[in-house]
Design an enzyme around this catalytic site. Structure first.
Site, PDB file in Angstrom:
ATOM      1  N   TRP A  10      20.821 -91.535   2.632  1.00 57.15           N
ATOM      2  CA  TRP A  10      21.897 -91.857   2.155  1.00 57.15           C
ATOM      3  C   TRP A  10      22.813 -92.717   2.682  1.00 57.15           C
ATOM      4  O   TRP A  10      23.861 -93.358   2.158  1.00 57.15           O
ATOM      5  CB  TRP A  10      22.548 -90.732   1.031  1.00 57.15           C
ATOM      6  CG  TRP A  10      21.630 -90.070   0.170  1.00 57.15           C
ATOM      7  CD1 TRP A  10      20.585 -90.527  -0.135  1.00 57.15           C
ATOM      8  CD2 TRP A  10      22.160 -88.834  -0.699  1.00 57.15           C
ATOM      9  NE1 TRP A  10      20.153 -89.712  -1.248  1.00 57.15           N
ATOM     10  CE2 TRP A  10      21.196 -88.619  -1.586  1.00 57.15           C
ATOM     11  CE3 TRP A  10      23.397 -88.274  -0.742  1.00 57.15           C
ATOM     12  CZ2 TRP A  10      21.087 -87.710  -2.294  1.00 57.15           C
ATOM     13  CZ3 TRP A  10      23.442 -87.112  -1.581  1.00 57.15           C
ATOM     14  CH2 TRP A  10      22.448 -86.845  -2.463  1.00 57.15           C
ATOM     15  N   GLU A 166      10.461 -97.845  11.216  1.00 53.68           N
ATOM     16  CA  GLU A 166      11.514 -98.715  10.558  1.00 53.68           C
ATOM     17  C   GLU A 166      11.922-100.028  11.267  1.00 53.68           C
ATOM     18  O   GLU A 166      12.707 -99.880  12.079  1.00 53.68           O
ATOM     19  CB  GLU A 166      12.898 -97.852  10.325  1.00 53.68           C
ATOM     20  CG  GLU A 166      12.648 -96.549   9.372  1.00 53.68           C
ATOM     21  CD  GLU A 166      14.078 -96.366   8.902  1.00 53.68           C
ATOM     22  OE1 GLU A 166      13.774 -96.149   7.654  1.00 53.68           O
ATOM     23  OE2 GLU A 166      15.131 -96.242   9.464  1.00 53.68           O
ATOM     24  N   GLY A 172      17.381-102.760   4.560  1.00 55.70           N
ATOM     25  CA  GLY A 172      18.355-103.258   3.871  1.00 55.70           C
ATOM     26  C   GLY A 172      18.293-104.841   3.448  1.00 55.70           C
ATOM     27  O   GLY A 172      19.261-105.315   3.082  1.00 55.70           O
ATOM     28  N   GLY A 234      16.300 -96.206   2.127  1.00 56.40           N
ATOM     29  CA  GLY A 234      17.878 -96.094   2.029  1.00 56.40           C
ATOM     30  C   GLY A 234      17.903 -96.443   0.745  1.00 56.40           C
ATOM     31  O   GLY A 234      18.333 -95.410  -0.260  1.00 56.40           O
ATOM     32  N   GLY A 235      18.383 -97.691   0.399  1.00 51.69           N
ATOM     33  CA  GLY A 235      18.925 -98.303  -1.011  1.00 51.69           C
ATOM     34  C   GLY A 235      18.246 -97.524  -1.802  1.00 51.69           C
ATOM     35  O   GLY A 235      19.100 -96.919  -2.869  1.00 51.69           O
TER      36      GLY A 235
HETATM   37  P1  13P Z   1      16.563 -99.426   3.013  1.00 54.66           P
HETATM   38  O1  13P Z   1      15.621 -98.778   2.266  1.00 54.66           O
HETATM   39  O2  13P Z   1      17.801 -99.591   2.326  1.00 54.66           O
HETATM   40  O3  13P Z   1      16.255-100.726   3.566  1.00 54.66           O
HETATM   41  O4  13P Z   1      17.076 -98.489   4.391  1.00 54.66           O
HETATM   42  C1  13P Z   1      15.888 -98.137   4.997  1.00 54.66           C
HETATM   43  C2  13P Z   1      16.316 -96.963   5.920  1.00 54.66           C
HETATM   44  O5  13P Z   1      17.208 -97.546   6.826  1.00 54.66           O
HETATM   45  C3  13P Z   1      16.056 -95.560   5.926  1.00 54.66           C
HETATM   46  O6  13P Z   1      16.675 -94.912   6.899  1.00 54.66           O
END
Ligand code: 13P
Length: 256
Positions: A10, A166, A172, A234-235
């Site tokens: 989150w 990642e 993001g 993330g998002g």
């Molecule tokens: P997003 O899914 O928002 O691209 O973020 C990925 C992330 O950094 C999860 O740790």
């Protein structure tokens, strides 16, 4: 058989109240998908309430970081034993911590060891930047991060560790890595590095997630690939429908 693990990071989102409301709504919706390990990683201050709300479910809680010292004059930090009873997992080495809080490979290693000692399961995040990818340095960077993070860690302890690949350029940005690219790094670079360090058995037993702009439209692609064992999200993990859908897809495609 590696059980897929979907973790919602989150980041700095959701107040205490919002966090509890979210997991109260989430828990019954994702309860049926037990073939997938499900983890939410709220902010530190929401951990006790979220852990309470999820007690009695099989949904796990993770922290977003941890310090490596047991206690002391480290203003703003959280020691591993402070997370005991609240979190089962802890994300270590996230690229945002590396970028904004000067996280180093050496500290990722110290934190990993400290987390293991406290009985926490590290989710170690690695990944290259856009510039590094364009310079053809992905393998060098990711291999260095993995080797450094795991320095001095036993094969036995590897059973407690999850790796998250990642790529920074995918986080993001909405510019997710293709399944093929993610699987190439995970299966062609990270697993061989684990094999070189610990042998084939550990390499094939370790769970490795993909993270970076994962959403309901691209989740199935990742899950069909052999080396990808889930996602660090993330998002999309902040939205009830989206996170539920990701878990549902993972359970359908790869649940065990
Ligand atoms: P997003 O899914 O928002 O691209 O973020 C990925 C992330 O950094 C999860 O740790």
């Amino acid at each position: 058989m590696r059980q897929p693990i979907i973790a919602g990071n989150w980041k700095m989102n959701k107040t205490l109240t919002e966090s509890v409301e979210f997991v109260n709504a989430l828990a019954p919706r994702i309860a049926p998908f037990s073939g997938v390990e499900r983890v939410v990683c709220p902010t530190f201050i929401a951990l006790p309430a979220v852990a309470d709300a999820l007690r009695g479910t099989d949904i796990k809680v993770g922290a977003q970081d941890v310090h490596w010292q047991e206690k002391g004059a480290y203003t703003s930090e959280i020691a591993p034993n402070m997370l005991q009873g609240l979190a089962e997992y802890v994300i270590i080495g996230h690229s945002e911590v590396r970028a904004y809080l000067n996280e180093t490979d050496e500290r990722v290693n110290l934190k990993t060891k400290a987390a293991l000692k406290a009985g926490l399961k590290p989710i170690i995040a690695v990944g290259e930047s856009d510039t590094q990818r364009e310079a053809g340095e992905t393998e060098t960077v990711v291999t260095r991060q993995i080797r450094a993070a795991l320095d001095g860690i036993s094969a036995e302890d590897m059973a407690q560790i999850v790796i998250a690949y990642e790529p920074i350029w995918a986080i993001g940005t909405g510019k997710n890595a293709t399944g093929e690219t993610a699987n190439e790094v995970i299966g062609g670079m990270i697993r061989p590095t684990l094999a070189a360090l610990y042998g084939d058995q550990v390499a094939s037993a370790t769970r490795i997630q993909y993270g970076g702009s994962v959403n309901a439209d691209n989740m199935a692609e990742y899950m069909t690939l052999p080396d990808i064992d889930g996602a660090l999200v993330g998002g999309a993990s902040l939205r009830l429908d989206d996170f539920t859908k990701l878990i549902e897809i993972a359970a359908q495609v790869k649940g065990v």
